[in-house]
Scaffold this active site. Structure first.
Site, PDB file in Angstrom:
ATOM      1  N   HIS B  87       7.617  62.971   0.597  1.00  0.00           N
ATOM      2  CA  HIS B  87       7.098  63.331   1.921  1.00  0.00           C
ATOM      3  C   HIS B  87       6.166  64.532   1.855  1.00  0.00           C
ATOM      4  O   HIS B  87       5.382  64.756   2.770  1.00  0.00           O
ATOM      5  CB  HIS B  87       8.226  63.500   2.956  1.00  0.00           C
ATOM      6  CG  HIS B  87       9.020  64.771   2.884  1.00  0.00           C
ATOM      7  ND1 HIS B  87      10.215  64.880   2.211  1.00  0.00           N
ATOM      8  CD2 HIS B  87       8.796  65.979   3.426  1.00  0.00           C
ATOM      9  CE1 HIS B  87      10.693  66.106   2.355  1.00  0.00           C
ATOM     10  NE2 HIS B  87       9.854  66.800   3.094  1.00  0.00           N
ATOM     11  N   ASN B 219      17.840  60.004   7.953  1.00  0.00           N
ATOM     12  CA  ASN B 219      17.344  61.376   7.929  1.00  0.00           C
ATOM     13  C   ASN B 219      18.475  62.345   8.258  1.00  0.00           C
ATOM     14  O   ASN B 219      19.208  62.125   9.219  1.00  0.00           O
ATOM     15  CB  ASN B 219      16.195  61.516   8.949  1.00  0.00           C
ATOM     16  CG  ASN B 219      15.353  62.745   8.695  1.00  0.00           C
ATOM     17  OD1 ASN B 219      15.548  63.454   7.700  1.00  0.00           O
ATOM     18  ND2 ASN B 219      14.420  63.014   9.588  1.00  0.00           N
ATOM     19  N   ASP B 228      12.957  60.375  -2.778  1.00  0.00           N
ATOM     20  CA  ASP B 228      11.953  61.242  -2.160  1.00  0.00           C
ATOM     21  C   ASP B 228      11.302  62.162  -3.191  1.00  0.00           C
ATOM     22  O   ASP B 228      11.496  63.370  -3.179  1.00  0.00           O
ATOM     23  CB  ASP B 228      12.604  62.048  -1.028  1.00  0.00           C
ATOM     24  CG  ASP B 228      11.558  62.667  -0.099  1.00  0.00           C
ATOM     25  OD1 ASP B 228      10.353  62.557  -0.408  1.00  0.00           O
ATOM     26  OD2 ASP B 228      11.947  63.262   0.920  1.00  0.00           O
ATOM     27  N   ASN B 334      10.864  63.946  12.654  1.00  0.00           N
ATOM     28  CA  ASN B 334      11.614  64.851  11.795  1.00  0.00           C
ATOM     29  C   ASN B 334      12.065  66.079  12.585  1.00  0.00           C
ATOM     30  O   ASN B 334      13.221  66.491  12.522  1.00  0.00           O
ATOM     31  CB  ASN B 334      10.725  65.249  10.612  1.00  0.00           C
ATOM     32  CG  ASN B 334      11.528  65.697   9.429  1.00  0.00           C
ATOM     33  OD1 ASN B 334      12.505  65.046   9.058  1.00  0.00           O
ATOM     34  ND2 ASN B 334      11.134  66.820   8.849  1.00  0.00           N
ATOM     35  N   GLY B 662      10.990  73.931   4.228  1.00  0.00           N
ATOM     36  CA  GLY B 662      10.158  74.668   3.281  1.00  0.00           C
ATOM     37  C   GLY B 662      10.722  74.518   1.880  1.00  0.00           C
ATOM     38  O   GLY B 662      10.014  74.602   0.885  1.00  0.00           O
ATOM     39  N   ASN B 663      12.045  74.284   1.817  1.00  0.00           N
ATOM     40  CA  ASN B 663      12.686  74.005   0.532  1.00  0.00           C
ATOM     41  C   ASN B 663      12.444  72.563   0.086  1.00  0.00           C
ATOM     42  O   ASN B 663      12.890  72.169  -0.987  1.00  0.00           O
ATOM     43  CB  ASN B 663      14.199  74.224   0.606  1.00  0.00           C
ATOM     44  CG  ASN B 663      14.622  75.635   0.263  1.00  0.00           C
ATOM     45  OD1 ASN B 663      15.179  76.339   1.093  1.00  0.00           O
ATOM     46  ND2 ASN B 663      14.358  76.069  -0.964  1.00  0.00           N
ATOM     47  N   SER B 664      11.778  71.791   0.923  1.00  0.00           N
ATOM     48  CA  SER B 664      11.465  70.414   0.516  1.00  0.00           C
ATOM     49  C   SER B 664      10.725  70.444  -0.806  1.00  0.00           C
ATOM     50  O   SER B 664       9.735  71.163  -0.941  1.00  0.00           O
ATOM     51  CB  SER B 664      10.592  69.737   1.566  1.00  0.00           C
ATOM     52  OG  SER B 664      11.374  69.249   2.610  1.00  0.00           O
ATOM     53  N   ASP B 681      16.508  67.463   1.665  1.00  0.00           N
ATOM     54  CA  ASP B 681      17.076  67.394   3.015  1.00  0.00           C
ATOM     55  C   ASP B 681      18.365  68.205   3.048  1.00  0.00           C
ATOM     56  O   ASP B 681      18.843  68.700   2.039  1.00  0.00           O
ATOM     57  CB  ASP B 681      17.377  65.930   3.376  1.00  0.00           C
ATOM     58  CG  ASP B 681      17.418  65.695   4.890  1.00  0.00           C
ATOM     59  OD1 ASP B 681      17.231  66.654   5.650  1.00  0.00           O
ATOM     60  OD2 ASP B 681      17.646  64.545   5.289  1.00  0.00           O
TER      61      ASP B 681
END
Lengths: 728, 728
Positions: B87, B219, B228, B334, B662-664, B681
Site C-alpha cells: 500500500h 483491515n 502487503d 482506511n 507512519g510505521n507502515s 497494520d
C-alpha cells in the site's frame, strides 16, 4: 437392507465411536447401540441406562423435553415450569405488550403465580410426546395405495392420505396432536402422538436487550453473551387434564422434569441436548449440495436481504410500524444470516467435494455389493433424473411461494381462498394445514396479524416479490399478475397498483378476515374485495405449484428410500451407523462442553461470562444492556453465581452437540439429568452442518442456566422462582 | 525539571521494565537506558549494543530504515533494494499501470534489473536519515523570538520561522531534506536531516489480490493473510550521489541494510520494529480524550463514510471513474475504519477513565511536589482554558478543512491561489508546504491529479462537504459560499451550481493547472475561471482558519511544554520514563512475537499461513487470490518456505511492538539484525493505542518475509531477486 449381514458387520467393526458426538438419535434407536458405547458414556458421567432415557412406551427422561411454538423446551419444575428461549417465547411477550407495559423492552416478571399471564401466539400450546408407533406397513406396505400408485402425484397422495387417516384416528383421543413422520426420506414412517396443553403462561422474560444481546451482529457468532431464555408454565384443568385457559386451572405436574443444576458446566463436561431438530440434509447427492450452494441459498439470501431493506426503509420513521414488522424482519434476518452461513460453510468445509467423494465410493461399492438389489443399483441415476427435471422450474416456484407467504392483505386473502377450496373436500382429503384440526391456528394467525399489520411496508415487500415472480415466470406467465399489473412489471408500478388495492380492501378489519376464513368460495367471489379478487385469480397458479411439489415428492418417494436403504447398508459395511435426518421429532445428541478453532490462528474457548458482556457493552443497540443488569455487573453483585475462573456470572457455553433449527430452546442436561443450559444457536462455521457434521466445527451455542438464575433471583429479586427451579 | 532529584529516583526505582515493550524510542534516547535493560534485551536475543544501533552521529543499524512516500521502509540488499508495504508503493504501481499492463491487478515483476521501472507519485523519493541535532536553544532559548513573543500567533510564528531558518540552512547541502521536529509538544526541538534519493524504481509488486487480500473486511483485523509488501530499488548517479532518474544511474550501496532472514520468526522471538511513526497522543488530558472519543472520531467516521458512499455510488457503473477515485476512496476507507476503531478502542479500553485517574494523581503530586515550579502547577488549568476556547469553533473548522482538501477542481484552484499568495512572501516567511522546496511536490500532485480526475464524483463529494460547512458556519457564515450557492444550502442545490462551474472551468487541463501553480495572484484574478474565482473568494475564510490554528498552536506552546515537563518529572518519581509522542521521526520499538486475547473466550495465535488463506478464499473480492497463487497453495508447492508447524508458507505474524500510522512498511528485525517481516497494520483492539499502550491488546500486524520470498521466487520464478535479498 440385509439385516443379518449388516449385523455381523456391525459386531465386527463398530467401536464406541458409534455413539460419538455426531448424530441426532431418535429415542427408539438408543436401545440398538452396543454395550461398549454405553460404557463409554457412563465413563464420561452418564448416570442413565438406555431404558432410563426412553422406555419405548412413551416414558423416560427424554419426555421432560417438549415442543412449544415450533421450538424445543423442557419441564423444569414439578409444578410445570417450562424453560425455552427468549426468541421462542417472543410472540407471547410481544402480544402481551402495550405501549404502557412494554414487556419486550423491559422484560416480564410475575412476582407471584397469580401474576403469570396467558401466553398468546406460537408459544400458547405445549406439546408433550406420549407415544411412538411404527406405521411403515400401513403407509407403504405391500397392500397400500402407495404400492398401487401409478403416478408420482398418486404416490404422494397415497402417503398423505394414509398419514392423515392415521393422524385422524390418533387425534380422536382428546388433547392428542399427532403426526406421522417420515424417516430416511420415506423408508420408514412413525406415528408420533403428543398431548397438547393449551394453557401456557408467561412467568419470566428478560428484557430484549438481554434476550437478544448482540442482535444480528452476534447471531450465529461466538463468543456470545445473549440471555436467550424465558420461563413459562403449563396449566391444566382442576382435573389434571389439558384445558384451555381458565382462572381455576392449576399448574401441571409433568411425569418427568429436569431439575436445574446449581453447579453449571465446565469444559469437558458431558451434556445431552434434547429436542426437536427440524430438518437436516445429511444424505444429499453431490448435485443436491451444489444446487443448495449455488442456487438456493444465494437466492434466498439476496431476496431476504432485499426484503429486510425494504421493510426497514419503509418503517424507519414510524416507530409503530417498525414494531409491527419487527417479528417478520427478525425472522427474515435470521433466515438470511443462516443462508449466508450455509453458503460460506458449504464452501469452506468443502462439503461438495466430500459428498462427491462419498458418492463415488458408494457407487463403487454398489456396483460390487452382492446384497444390493437391482433397484438399489438404479437408485442414484433415477434420483438424479428426478432432481434435474425439477430444477428447471425451481426459480419460478421460489418467488411464487415467497409471494404467497408474504404477510399482509394478500396472504390473508389467499388463506381465505385456500380454506374455501379445501373446506369443500372431505377432511381427510384436504392438504395438510387445512383440516378441521388446523382451524384454530389459522384463526390465531389472523388475530395476531392485526398486531403486525403495516400495509405500507408490506405492500412494498409484496411488490418486490411479485416483480421477481413475474420476471422468473417470463416463459410461463402468471395470468393473475398480468391482468392485475399489466405490462410494466417493475416493482414501482406494481406497488402503485397495489396501493389502489390497499385503498379499497376491507382486510384491515380483523372480523372481516376471520369471517373470510369460514366463507365459502361463492361468498368470497361475491365479496368483490380487491385482494380477495387477486387471491382468487392467483389461486390456480399456486395450486399448480403445489401439484408440482406433490409430483416431486411422489417421485422422490420412488427413489430416495431405495437410495437411503442402500446407503445405510454401505455405511454399515464401513462401520458407520446411519441415523435419520432430522424431521421435527424428538432426538438426543450426546456431547461435550468444548471450544474450537473457528479458523487459522484463532481459538475459541467454550465459556463466556458477564466479564465479556461488559467488554461488548456500548450503550447502543445491539450492545446496550438494561441499567439494572449493568449496575449489577459493574458492582460485581454476582451472588452465588460467580464463576471465579471466568471472573463473573457464566453466560454462554459451547458444546459439540449435533443440533439444527428446531433445537432452539433445547435443554442441555448433564449426566445426572440436571438442566445446565438451553441451546439457542450454532456457531457460524457450523451453519452448514445441516449438510454434514464436522468434529472440528460443529458447535452449538447455549445459555448457561446460571445466568438465568442470576437474572431472575439476584437482578430481578424473584427468589421464589429460583427456588422452584432448583427444586427447593 | 529537577534533573538531580529525578536522577536519584531513577537509580532507585527503575528496573529492566524500563525498556519494556511500550515505547517508541528515538535513537538518541537509547544510550540513556540502564545496563539492566540492555542485559534483559541481550538475554532475549539482541546481539547489538546501544551504540551499534545508533552511534549518535548518523550511523548504526537503525539507519537501514528509511522513509518513502509517507511510509517507513528499509534497505534490504547491498545493491539498494528497498522493502516496504504494497500500500506504500501503491501510487507507483497504479501510475505505471495502463489498461493493457495492469500492474495493480496482475502485479509487477521485473525479470532483470533492466526491467525495473521508475516509481512515480509518493514512492518516488527515498529519504535516508543523515544527522540529528538538538536545536531547542535556537528555537525557543532565552534570546529567541519565541521568548519575546507577545501573542499566541507571534509565538507560533517565531517557532515556525526558526524552524524554517534551520531547515533552509540545512538544505543548502545538495540532496538534503531537513525537518525540525518538536518533542514533548515543544519542550525540545531536533533538526533531523535526511538525504533524498530521487531515483526509486519498482522491482516487484504482488497482484492487488495478494497485497490487499481481505481488503476493508480484514483491515485492522487478525488473523490476517495479506501480502502487503513491495520491492523497490534506490538508484544514484554514476558518482554514487543522489540523482534524478537517468538511464546511466546505478544501484545505490547503502551504508547499512538488513539482510533478509531465511529462518523467519516463531512465537516468543525478539523483534525490533524500526520506522517513522507519525503521531501519537499519549499525554492528552482527560478533556482531550473525551473530545477525541465523543466529537472528533465520530464526526470523522460519519463524514468519511458518507464520502465513500457518495464516491462509490457515483462511479459504480463506470469502471474508469471507479479506478480514478480508487486511491481516494481507499484512503478515506482506511481513515474511516481507523476512526471507528479509535472510538471502540477508547471506549472498550476505558482510556478516559484511566487518563482521568492519572490526571488526578498527577494533580495530587503536583500540589505537593517541592520541585514543581509555579508555572508547572498552573499548567493544567491554563491548558484546559486554551482547549475549551478552541472547541467552540472546531466543527466549522473541520468542514472547511475537509472542503479544502477534497480532491478535484476546487482543490487545484485553492492550491494555485495559495501558492500565489505565499509566493509573494520571502521564502522563509511562507507557510510550511509552500516554500520553494515544495514546488516539485506540488507539481507532482497536479500531474497525478490528471490520472485521478473524476469530476462527476468529486463534485458530489464537494457539494456534500460544502453543505456541511455552511451548516456548521450558520453563526459565522462563509461569504464565498453564500455568494456562490445562495440560500439553498442543500447538497443537491450546491451540486447543481457546481455542475455549472464544472462546465466552464479549464482545470481539467493539466497544463492549465501547472501554469496556475506558478501564476501570480493578478493573473489568477484575471483568468475568470469558475473554480479559480470560487477559490479566491474562499481564500480569506481559509486563511482565518489557518490563523485560528496558529493561535491555538502558539497557545499550546505556552502550556504543553510546561505540562509535559511536569508530567515527565511526575512519571520519573513513579519509576516510569517518559518517551516522546510519535512525530514522524525515526523510532525503535522492542517487541516479542506474541498473540493476544482479543476478547473474552477468544485467543489469537501470533502466526498465519497459506492454510488460513485457503480457508478465507471465496473466489470473490476481497478474498480472491490470483490463480497462480491458489494453484501453488492447493498444490502444496511451498518449496523451502513451508513451516511444518503452520502447515504452509507463513504469511502474517503479530508482535507487541509499539506502532502507529507512519510505521507502515517498517522492517521487523530479529536480534541478529536480519529482516523477518514488514509491519503494515495494527489489530482492531489496538487502534486506540495512539492514546495509550496496553500490554494485553497492543499488537501490530506484520507480513512474514518468507511469504514475500515464496511469492517472488517460487510463484513468480524470480530466483535472482530472492538471492539478492538473502545476500547470496
Amino acid at each position: 437392507m440385509s439385516g443379518r449381514r449388516a449385523g455381523v458387520v456391525l459386531a465386527l467393526l463398530l467401536s464406541s465411536s458409534l455413539l460419538g458426538d455426531e448424530g441426532q438419535w431418535p429415542p427408539d434407536q438408543l436401545a440398538s447401540f452396543d454395550a461398549k458405547s454405553w460404557a463409554a458414556l457412563r465413563a464420561r458421567g452418564l448416570m442413565f441406562s438406555p431404558a432410563d432415557l426412553w422406555d419405548g412406551k412413551g416414558g423416560g427422561l427424554l419426555t421432560g423435553t417438549i415442543q412449544i411454538g415450533g421450538c424445543s423446551a423442557s419441564f423444569a419444575s414439578r409444578d410445570g415450569l417450562v424453560l425455552t428461549n427468549h426468541h421462542c417465547a417472543f410472540d407471547a411477550i410481544q402480544l402481551a405488550s402495550t405501549p404502557e407495559r412494554n414487556y419486550v423492552r423491559d422484560g416480564f416478571v410475575a412476582k407471584t403465580r397469580a401474576e403469570e399471564i396467558p401466553a398468546k401466539g406460537g408459544p400458547s400450546r405445549a406439546l408433550l410426546l406420549s407415544r411412538i408407533e411404527d406405521v411403515t406397513e400401513r403407509v407403504r406396505g405391500p397392500v397400500s395405495a402407495f404400492a398401487a400408485a401409478k403416478t408420482d402425484v398418486e404416490r404422494d397422495a397415497a402417503v398423505e392420505r394414509a398419514k392423515k387417516e392415521i393422524v385422524a384416528a390418533c387425534e380422536k383421543t382428546p388433547g392428542a396432536r399427532c403426526q406421522v413422520a417420515s424417516f430416511y426420506d420415506g423408508l420408514a414412517f412413525e406415528l408420533q402422538a403428543q398431548t397438547e396443553y393449551p394453557d401456557v403462561r408467561l412467568v419470566y422474560a428478560p428484557p430484549r436487550a438481554v434476550g437478544e444481546f448482540g442482535g444480528e451482529t452476534d447471531n450465529f457468532r461466538w463468543p456470545r453473551h445473549t440471555g436467550d431464555f424465558s420461563v413459562l408454565r403449563v396449566y391444566v384443568g382442576p382435573d389434571g387434564r389439558p384445558a384451555p385457559y381458565a382462572k381455576e386451572n392449576v399448574p401441571f405436574h409433568p411425569a418427568r422434569f429436569f431439575r436445574v443444576s446449581e453447579k453449571g458446566v465446565a469444559p469437558g463436561d458431558l451434556v445431552m441436548v434434547l429436542g426437536y431438530p427440524g430438518r437436516t440434509q445429511r444424505y444429499l447427492t453431490a448435485s443436491g449440495v451444489r444446487n443448495a450452494e449455488e442456487w438456493f441459498y444465494p437466492l434466498r439470501s439476496r431476496t431476504y436481504a432485499d426484503l429486510i431493506a425494504i421493510l426497514d426503509g419503509a418503517t424507519k420513521d414510524d416507530a409503530d410500524a417498525s414494531l409491527r414488522v419487527s417479528t417478520h424482519v427478525k425472522s427474515l434476518a435470521n433466515v438470511e444470516t443462516n443462508a449466508r452461513g450455509q453458503i460460506e460453510g458449504l464452501r469452506r468445509n468443502g462439503v461438495l467435494a466430500r459428498v462427491a467423494e462419498e458418492e463415488r465410493r458408494f457407487a463403487e461399492w454398489l456396483a460390487k455389493a452382492p446384497s444390493a438389489a437391482a433397484a438399489e443399483r438404479a437408485a442414484p441415476k433415477a434420483l438424479e433424473e428426478i432432481l434435474a427435471k425439477d430444477r428447471a422450474r425451481q426459480e419460478r416456484r421460489f418467488f411464487l411461494e415467497e409471494t404467497e407467504r408474504n404477510p399482509g392483505f394478500l396472504f390473508s386473502a389467499l388463506q381465505a381462498a385456500r380454506w374455501a377450496e379445501e373446506r369443500a373436500k372431505p377432511d381427510l382429503e384436504r392438504d395438510a394445514g387445512y383440516q378441521q384440526r388446523d382451524v384454530a391456528r389459522a384463526r390465531d394467525r389472523e388475530r395476531n396479524a392485526t398486531k403486525s399489520l403495516a400495509p405500507d411496508a408490506q405492500r412494498k415487500a409484496l411488490a418486490y416479490l411479485i416483480a421477481k415472480a413475474m420476471k422468473a415466470s417470463a416463459g410461463e406467465p402468471i395470468a393473475a399478475f398480468g391482468e392485475t399489473f399489466g405490462r410494466d412489471a417493475s416493482a414501482a408500478a406494481i406497488e402503485k397498483r397495489l396501493a389502489q388495492l390497499d385503498a379499497s380492501t376491507k382486510l384491515a378489519d380483523e372480523s372481516v378476515r376471520l369471517a373470510n376464513l369460514e366463507a365459502p368460495l361463492e361468498t368470497l367471489k361475491a365479496s368483490g374485495d380487491s385482494y380477495v379478487r387477486l387471491a382468487l385469480a392467483l389461486s390456480p397458479d399456486l395450486a399448480r405449484v403445489r401439484t408440482e411439489r406433490k409430483a416431486l415428492a411422489g417421485a422422490l418417494l420412488r427413489a430416495r428410500p431405495v437410495y437411503l436403504s442402500a446407503l445405510r447398508e454401505f455405511r454399515a459395511a464401513n462401520g458407520r451407523l446411519l441415523y435419520p435426518d432430522a424431521n421435527s421429532t424428538l432426538r438426543i445428541s450426546f456431547a461435550e462442553v468444548k471450544g474450537y478453532a473457528p479458523r487459522e490462528a484463532l481459538l475459541a474457548e467454550p465459556q463466556t461470562s458477564t466479564k465479556g458482556l461488559l467488554e461488548k457493552e456500548t450503550g447502543a443497540e445491539p450492545f446496550a444492556s438494561p441499567a439494572r443488569v449493568l449496575a449489577a455487573v459493574r458492582g460485581k453483585r454476582f451472588g452465588r453465581w460467580e464463576d471465579a475462573r471466568l471472573g463473573g456470572v457464566p453466560i454462554g457455553f459451547l458444546s459439540n452437540a449435533d443440533t439444527t433449527g428446531g433445537n432452539s430452546g433445547s435443554p442441555a442436561v448433564n449426566g445426572k439429568g440436571e438442566l445446565v443450559g438451553l441451546n439457542f444457536d450454532r456457531v457460524w462455521e457450523n451453519v452448514a452442518g445441516d449438510f454434514g457434521w464436522n468434529p472440528e466445527r460443529s458447535r452449538n451455542v447455549m445459555v448457561d442456566v446460571r445466568y438465568a438464575l442470576w437474572l431472575i433471583g439476584d437482578v430481578d429479586g424473584q427468589a421464589w422462582l429460583v427456588d422452584e427451579l432448583l427444586g427447593k
